[in-house]
Scaffold this active site. Sequence first.
Site, mmCIF file in Angstrom:
data_model
loop_
_atom_site.group_PDB
_atom_site.id
_atom_site.type_symbol
_atom_site.label_atom_id
_atom_site.label_comp_id
_atom_site.label_asym_id
_atom_site.label_seq_id
_atom_site.Cartn_x
_atom_site.Cartn_y
_atom_site.Cartn_z
ATOM 1 C CE LYS A 45 -2.105 -2.409 -4.608
ATOM 2 N NZ LYS A 45 -1.348 -1.260 -4.108
ATOM 3 C CE1 TYR A 84 -5.953 19.147 -1.273
ATOM 4 C CE2 TYR A 84 -5.678 16.793 -0.918
ATOM 5 C CZ TYR A 84 -5.560 18.105 -0.471
ATOM 6 O OH TYR A 84 -5.061 18.350 0.782
ATOM 7 C CG PHE A 128 -1.851 -1.189 1.247
ATOM 8 C CD1 PHE A 128 -3.044 -1.184 0.539
ATOM 9 C CD2 PHE A 128 -1.515 -2.321 1.968
ATOM 10 C CE1 PHE A 128 -3.889 -2.277 0.567
ATOM 11 C CE2 PHE A 128 -2.362 -3.426 2.008
ATOM 12 C CZ PHE A 128 -3.558 -3.405 1.299
ATOM 13 C CE LYS A 131 -1.064 -2.320 -11.913
ATOM 14 N NZ LYS A 131 -1.715 -2.868 -10.690
ATOM 15 C CD GLU A 186 5.214 6.056 -9.386
ATOM 16 O OE1 GLU A 186 6.091 6.250 -10.244
ATOM 17 O OE2 GLU A 186 4.121 5.529 -9.635
ATOM 18 C CB CYS A 239 -1.451 2.013 -8.455
ATOM 19 S SG CYS A 239 0.186 1.452 -7.960
ATOM 20 N N GLY A 250 -3.576 9.209 -12.511
ATOM 21 C CA GLY A 250 -2.792 8.499 -13.512
ATOM 22 C C GLY A 250 -1.895 7.503 -12.817
ATOM 23 N N GLY A 280 -9.007 18.174 -9.806
ATOM 24 C CA GLY A 280 -7.874 18.360 -10.701
ATOM 25 C C GLY A 280 -8.133 17.739 -12.049
#
Length: 297
Positions: free
Chosen positions: A65, A112, A10, A124, A13, A121, A118, A114
């Site tokens: 997950k 947020y 978890f 997909k 990035e 994770c 992308g 925006g």
Amino acid sequence: NFDVVSNPEFMKEGAALEDFLKPDRVVIGCRSEQAAEIMKDLYEPFVRGGAPILVMDNASAEMTKYAANGLLATRISFVNEVANLCEAVGADISLVRRGVGLDKRLGLHFLYAGLGYGGSCFPKDVRSIIHTAAQHDINFQLLRSVDEVNNRQKLRLFDKLRVFYGGALEGRCFALWGLAFKPRTDDMREAPAIGLIESLLKAGATVRAHDPEAMDTARAVFGDRISYHRTGYDALEGADALLVVTEWNEFRRPDFERVKDLLKEPVIFDGRNLWEPEQMRKKGFSYFPIGRPAVTP
């Protein structure tokens, strides 16, 4: 004699090390008590602050997950839909977000507005859930909509540009700040910048791009179809407008007088709501954020 353990990560990035060293929880999927004890022993140094270790069957661990990422993606698409409605009715998504997020049942995380999500994770995993559901004759309509909303949201700035310029984008030049799908990474997988740039190029516009980390990644995607610039200010020179695509901290406090001098016109389309509309009006900009009132000097 072996066991199979499902141990989903978890980690965000750009913050993976911190998330690994200080996890919210550790999920272990297995059917063997011996395997569970081995895994608990491995993770014990990282959960001394009290983070729980959850032991369950393999399928439940894997579904945990997917469900977590699916729910986070849903929050992002939901707040973006609300933001688009805010623009239509004259509301301000930043105020709405705070009013909603302070509800203890909901919280402020992943609310947020925006240009959508992308990376590797969320896109997909959302599609994986949809696909797995379809294999079991289940139409996961909610996540289908989440995916559709997100794909549409990535082109929100392009839609605003077409309206502002009356569809006449051919021959115009745009400075683009941000290429990676999020700050603190050079990852451009499923990044909103890709669809935006491709749409601009197709419309006959030129793009001058800058990103603190993702320039080499972008070159592999676009080649010489756009120009790459060492600083954000270099990208601004001679551009018709500035487009903010990634919310890098480096972009939050620019020299606005210098920005104004470098642009042909003081026009900013902000896909990440970095600045306050009224302050931008006072600085002399036409400013178009997401889900907030647009302003002109």
